[in-house]
Design an enzyme around this catalytic site. Structure first.
Site, mmCIF file in Angstrom:
data_model
loop_
_atom_site.group_PDB
_atom_site.id
_atom_site.type_symbol
_atom_site.label_atom_id
_atom_site.label_comp_id
_atom_site.label_asym_id
_atom_site.label_seq_id
_atom_site.Cartn_x
_atom_site.Cartn_y
_atom_site.Cartn_z
ATOM 1 N N LYS A 140 2.578 -2.274 3.914
ATOM 2 C CA LYS A 140 3.667 -1.301 4.117
ATOM 3 C C LYS A 140 4.185 -1.287 5.554
ATOM 4 O O LYS A 140 5.334 -0.938 5.793
ATOM 5 C CB LYS A 140 3.273 0.094 3.626
ATOM 6 C CG LYS A 140 2.361 0.882 4.507
ATOM 7 C CD LYS A 140 2.178 2.290 3.959
ATOM 8 C CE LYS A 140 1.097 2.995 4.759
ATOM 9 N NZ LYS A 140 0.337 3.943 4.012
ATOM 10 N N ASP A 180 0.802 -1.227 0.000
ATOM 11 C CA ASP A 180 0.000 0.000 0.000
ATOM 12 C C ASP A 180 0.836 1.280 0.000
ATOM 13 O O ASP A 180 0.284 2.371 -0.014
ATOM 14 C CB ASP A 180 -1.022 0.012 1.147
ATOM 15 C CG ASP A 180 -0.445 -0.403 2.479
ATOM 16 O OD1 ASP A 180 0.681 -0.922 2.505
ATOM 17 O OD2 ASP A 180 -1.126 -0.207 3.499
#
Ligand SMILES: C[S@@+](CC[C@H](N)C(=O)[O-])C[C@H]1O[C@@H](n2cnc3c(N)ncnc32)[C@H](O)[C@@H]1O
Length: 298
Positions: free
Chosen positions: A60, A39
């Site tokens: 992430k 992400d």
């Protein structure tokens, strides 16, 4: 759900625009039981293709062991896992370490290619990276930073070729990149474009040359998710109409009247191979020519 043991699909998401995701990638995301998407570089709108019952995780904030544990636990339950990565997974996608762990756990996996940001940026710049007589070679690389470069892959060595050069992961080192490129012999007038977040609503293109691009990037405050595209192929004036006398040099062999290839015979070289279409569209079978003998054509 997949069979007894599930399967992992590494899916290239493309640069950000969901319409640049492949149809295969989209289908696999829709079918997945578990979606793990990067992400930091992949927008939520791509993870939104997941079905309503799927588990969706942004990766992430996850470390590799956590991602791998999630993948392994999911496939052991027979689930299909969509691991969505930005651009094409083979370019700075850090998939090797993930594949090794899957291999050592005998987990089946597949890679679905995606549109690399490099090609999305070339499209936005309306550039052909391989223009005859300008550059026939593209180098994709990065500047040395926390990750050291293998010997003989220093930016200065690669840049010595003077070809089209695409530098990933390096916009924070713009001054160093410019210094290396000049030292390698690119003239300071060499066109450069920095393309920020291509395919995202906030996409930005900064054009300049090696003499001014570092200052322009500094002013723009861009510090991540950008590509540095270098070389004469990036010159927007290449698209300017040419005087008739210069046309032949600027035209690729592929479309040249005088060039014969497997699918088209040159009118000026009728004895060479190529499709012979008689009047009334009657096709004469092509002589058998090994593809390896055909150069320059598609
Ligand atoms: C970890 S690499 C991933 C590259 C990706 N696999 C690809 O093929 O585009 C991340 C770097 O790719 C470039 N990048 C990725 N997505 C981008 C985008 N949408 N716009 C511009 N650069 C991008 C930037 O240089 C960024 O620092």
């Amino acid at each position: 759900m997949a069979g007894a043991q599930g399967k992992v699909y590494f899916i290239g998401a493309g640069p950000g625009d969901p319409e640049l995701l492949t149809l295969k990638g989209k289908r696999l995301i829709e079918e997945a039981d578990v979606v793990i998407y990067a992400d930091s570089l992949v927008p939520e709108s791509i993870a939104d293709f997941a079905n309503k019952d799927a588990e969706v995780h942004g990766s992430k904030t996850m470390a590799l062991p956590e991602i791998m544990e999630l993948m392994l636990a999911s496939v052991r339950q027979g689930k299909k896992v969509a691991r969505i990565q930005s651009g094409d997974p083979s370019i700075y996608g850090a998939i090797l370490e993930q594949m090794r762990i899957l291999e050592s756990n005998e987990v089946e996996y597949e890679i679905v290619p995606g549109v690399s940001a490099a090609f999305a940026a070339a499209a936005v710049l309306k550039t052909e990276l391989t223009v005859p007589e300008v550059s026939q070679t593209v180098i994709m690389t990065r500047a040395e930073g926390r990750v050291s470069m293998p010997p003989r892959e220093q930016l200065r060595d690669l840049a010595a070729h003077g070809c089209s050069l695409i530098v990933f992961l390096s916009v924070t080192r713009m001054t160093k990149v410019v210094r290396e490129l000049l030292a390698a012999g690119y003239p300071k007038e060499t066109p450069v474009a920095v393309v920020y977040r291509v395919g995202w609503p906030e996409e930005k293109v900064i054009r300049g040359d090696l003499s001014d691009i570092a200052a322009k990037v500094r002013e723009s405050k861009i510090t991540l998710q950008a590509l540095i595209m270098v070389g004469e192929a990036m010159n927007p004036h290449l698209r300017d109409p040419l005087p008739a006398s210069e046309q032949p040099q600027a035209t690729s062999h592929l479309y040249s009247q005088d060039y014969t290839h497997l699918y088209r015979r040159s009118p000026s070289r009728p004895d060479t191979f190529g499709p012979r279409i008689k009047s009334g569209e009657e096709r004469v079978p092509l002589p058998k020519v090994p593809l390896s003998d055909v150069s320059g054509g598609h």
